[in-house]
Design a protein around this motif. Structure first.
Motif, PDB file in Angstrom:
ATOM      1  N   CYS A 198     -55.594 -17.203  17.595  1.00 44.19           N
ATOM      2  CA  CYS A 198     -54.310 -17.894  17.451  1.00 44.19           C
ATOM      3  C   CYS A 198     -54.002 -18.877  18.575  1.00 44.19           C
ATOM      4  O   CYS A 198     -52.975 -19.572  18.525  1.00 44.19           O
ATOM      5  N   GLY A 199     -54.863 -18.936  19.583  1.00 50.01           N
ATOM      6  CA  GLY A 199     -54.606 -19.824  20.715  1.00 50.01           C
ATOM      7  C   GLY A 199     -54.727 -21.293  20.349  1.00 50.01           C
ATOM      8  O   GLY A 199     -55.533 -21.668  19.495  1.00 50.01           O
ATOM      9  N   GLU A 200     -53.930 -22.111  21.011  1.00 46.69           N
ATOM     10  CA  GLU A 200     -53.928 -23.553  20.735  1.00 46.69           C
ATOM     11  C   GLU A 200     -55.085 -24.290  21.400  1.00 46.69           C
ATOM     12  O   GLU A 200     -55.359 -25.446  21.095  1.00 46.69           O
ATOM     13  N   GLY A 201     -55.754 -23.644  22.333  1.00 45.60           N
ATOM     14  CA  GLY A 201     -56.844 -24.277  23.059  1.00 45.60           C
ATOM     15  C   GLY A 201     -56.347 -24.872  24.372  1.00 45.60           C
ATOM     16  O   GLY A 201     -55.230 -25.386  24.462  1.00 45.60           O
ATOM     17  N   GLU A 202     -57.189 -24.809  25.392  1.00 42.60           N
ATOM     18  CA  GLU A 202     -56.779 -25.276  26.726  1.00 42.60           C
ATOM     19  C   GLU A 202     -56.513 -26.775  26.753  1.00 42.60           C
ATOM     20  O   GLU A 202     -55.629 -27.251  27.474  1.00 42.60           O
ATOM     21  N   LYS A 203     -57.260 -27.533  25.944  1.00 47.31           N
ATOM     22  CA  LYS A 203     -57.070 -28.990  25.936  1.00 47.31           C
ATOM     23  C   LYS A 203     -55.675 -29.375  25.460  1.00 47.31           C
ATOM     24  O   LYS A 203     -55.106 -30.371  25.902  1.00 47.31           O
ATOM     25  N   ALA A 204     -55.135 -28.579  24.551  1.00 48.72           N
ATOM     26  CA  ALA A 204     -53.797 -28.885  24.023  1.00 48.72           C
ATOM     27  C   ALA A 204     -52.754 -28.870  25.133  1.00 48.72           C
ATOM     28  O   ALA A 204     -51.833 -29.695  25.149  1.00 48.72           O
ATOM     29  N   LEU A 205     -52.907 -27.959  26.070  1.00 51.94           N
ATOM     30  CA  LEU A 205     -51.929 -27.851  27.161  1.00 51.94           C
ATOM     31  C   LEU A 205     -52.017 -29.047  28.089  1.00 51.94           C
ATOM     32  O   LEU A 205     -51.001 -29.666  28.444  1.00 51.94           O
ATOM     33  N   TRP A 206     -53.242 -29.407  28.509  1.00 51.87           N
ATOM     34  CA  TRP A 206     -53.374 -30.468  29.505  1.00 51.87           C
ATOM     35  C   TRP A 206     -53.211 -31.851  28.921  1.00 51.87           C
ATOM     36  O   TRP A 206     -52.944 -32.813  29.652  1.00 51.87           O
ATOM     37  N   SER A 207     -53.337 -31.973  27.613  1.00 54.50           N
ATOM     38  CA  SER A 207     -53.127 -33.290  26.988  1.00 54.50           C
ATOM     39  C   SER A 207     -51.698 -33.455  26.492  1.00 54.50           C
ATOM     40  O   SER A 207     -51.309 -34.562  26.081  1.00 54.50           O
ATOM     41  N   ALA A 208     -50.920 -32.386  26.523  1.00 56.08           N
ATOM     42  CA  ALA A 208     -49.531 -32.469  26.053  1.00 56.08           C
ATOM     43  C   ALA A 208     -48.682 -33.304  26.993  1.00 56.08           C
ATOM     44  O   ALA A 208     -48.869 -33.294  28.209  1.00 56.08           O
ATOM     45  N   SER A 209     -47.750 -34.032  26.400  1.00 56.86           N
ATOM     46  CA  SER A 209     -46.820 -34.846  27.186  1.00 56.86           C
ATOM     47  C   SER A 209     -45.404 -34.407  26.865  1.00 56.86           C
ATOM     48  O   SER A 209     -44.946 -34.512  25.737  1.00 56.86           O
ATOM     49  N   PHE A 210     -44.735 -33.918  27.882  1.00 56.40           N
ATOM     50  CA  PHE A 210     -43.369 -33.427  27.695  1.00 56.40           C
ATOM     51  C   PHE A 210     -42.350 -34.447  28.213  1.00 56.40           C
ATOM     52  O   PHE A 210     -41.373 -34.110  28.790  1.00 56.40           O
TER      53      PHE A 210
END
Length: 402
Positions: A390-402
């Motif tokens: 169910c994890g989104e993957g580590e890349k999703a976190l570091w590529s996310a822009s908040f």
């Protein structure tokens, strides 16, 4: 009577009338010359000319003292001034509200220091360099006996070491395990947490005595402490047996960033349990009406988020906020009567059997757990499996822009 001349008789009145005419004409001319009253008329002393306002008022009086007309004219005259005044008042209200929030935070911080609460390195940095703005603070509720759970969280969805520092600096996301102290301060339980913290540096220590029946008090202390340590848009509480996708959580929260008082979670309304000895028994069941009634809507306790204004409200009023037996009920009760927007987002409470296909469909869940266990069943052993599915993957976190 007559005068005689050369034998003629002349009436005396004839000569008198002639001279009389000349005398009258001369007197009239002399009068005009000396008085100079023919062409100018002086203004009477003490009589001033009326102004435009006085003329308007005199006209109103002559119209029969019609006060309605006067009021209408005054309203028209002051319309622009009223609009400007209202705008000024609104700006002042916002400024005062912000100042009150900052003052409340400062007072709460001072009270924590006076009461002997531990001061973390984050607090020292905040005091010396000024507070930066973060997106969110994630507090993972944990207990002394949950070392294996904490290690499983560190091995899955919670970044460690330099990555955690990078997460704070680049993404504005703070993550800490939240725990108080034992009944005996400085005892073996506290020393074990201190040793673990010296290794990982990922604890937020509270001025609170740990105990299952004290979760409502711990929740209050957590929000009060976190809002004083970090200036963030959102403050999250999550249990240590729940899997979290951090990037998906951040993307969910920023949709509500502009809302001042927002309460986000999976809203529920469970039964009020009056029977003693059962799990989630409510000692104050009588306050909720007849037997069999349900609670008001509140977020389930596995994971929920509140905006900064609500966290500050809790910090300011923590001494008078009532604690019910269940901490999720207590939190919902604290917001009753406030102008709070409740956001019911079911992605914050996915089942471990549903999160896999949702992740495959590109709609990753924010949080996943088993409802039957109120968390992931045997989480220390199974959370890695849930993270893989169910994890989104580590890349999703570091590529996310908040």
């Amino acid at each position: 009577m007559t005068w005689k001349s050369r034998g003629e008789v002349v009436p005396r009145s004839f000569m008198s009338q002639k001279w009389m005419i000349f005398l009258c004409i001369g007197s009239f001319c002399a009068g005009m010359f000396f008085t100079n009253r023919m062409w100018t008329i002086p203004e009477p002393k003490g009589l001033a000319r009326t102004t435009a306002m006085e003329s308007e008022q005199l006209n109103l009086v002559s119209e029969g003292c019609n006060t309605r007309i006067l009021q209408e004219k005054e309203v028209k005259r002051d319309t622009k001034g009223v609009f400007k005044t209202q705008k000024t008042i609104e700006n002042l209200d916002k400024t005062i509200s912000n100042l009150e929030m900052e003052l409340a935070s400062a007072k709460a911080a001072q009270e924590s220091l006076k009461s002997g609460a531990p001061v973390s390195e984050d607090m020292k940095i905040s005091e010396s360099t000024g507070r930066r703005r973060y997106l969110m603070v994630i507090g993972i509720n944990t207990a002394f006996s949950s070392r294996k759970r904490r290690d499983s969280v560190r091995a899955t969805w919670m970044p460690q070491g330099e990555k955690r520092k990078k997460l704070e600096e680049e993404k504005g996301i703070i993550i800490r395990f939240v725990i108080g102290h034992g009944a005996t301060t400085g005892g073996i339980l506290d020393r074990a947490i201190e040793a673990e913290d010296s290794k990982h540096g990922d604890f937020l220590r509270l001025d609170h005595v740990e105990g299952y029946l004290e979760l409502s008090a711990k929740t209050k202390t957590y929000f009060a402490t976190a809002v004083n340590l970090w200036d963030a848009d959102f403050y999250i509480k999550v249990d240590d047996d729940v899997h979290v996708n951090i990037a998906t959580l951040g993307e969910t929260l920023i949709r509500h960033r502009s809302k001042p008082r927002v309460y986000i979670g999976c809203m529920k309304s469970g039964p009020v349990l009056a029977q003693k000895g059962v799990r989630y028994h409510e000692p104050e069941y009588w306050k909720f009406g007849e037997t069999g009634n349900k609670y008001f809507r509140h977020a389930t306790g596995q994971l929920y988020a509140v905006s900064k204004d609500l966290a500050t409200y809790i910090a300011t009023n923590k001494n008078v906020l009532h604690k019910y037996a269940n901490e999720d009920v207590s939190l919902g009760a604290w917001f009753i009567g406030l102008d709070v927007e409740h956001i019911d987002d079911r992605r914050l409470c996915c089942g471990t059997t549903d999160c896999e296909w949702k992740a495959q469909a590109g709609n990753a869940c924010v949080a996943s757990f088993d409802w039957t266990c109120s968390g992931i069943c045997r989480s220390a052993e199974r959370i890695k499996e849930v993270h893989k599915k169910c994890g989104e993957g580590e890349k999703a976190l570091w590529s996310a822009s908040f």
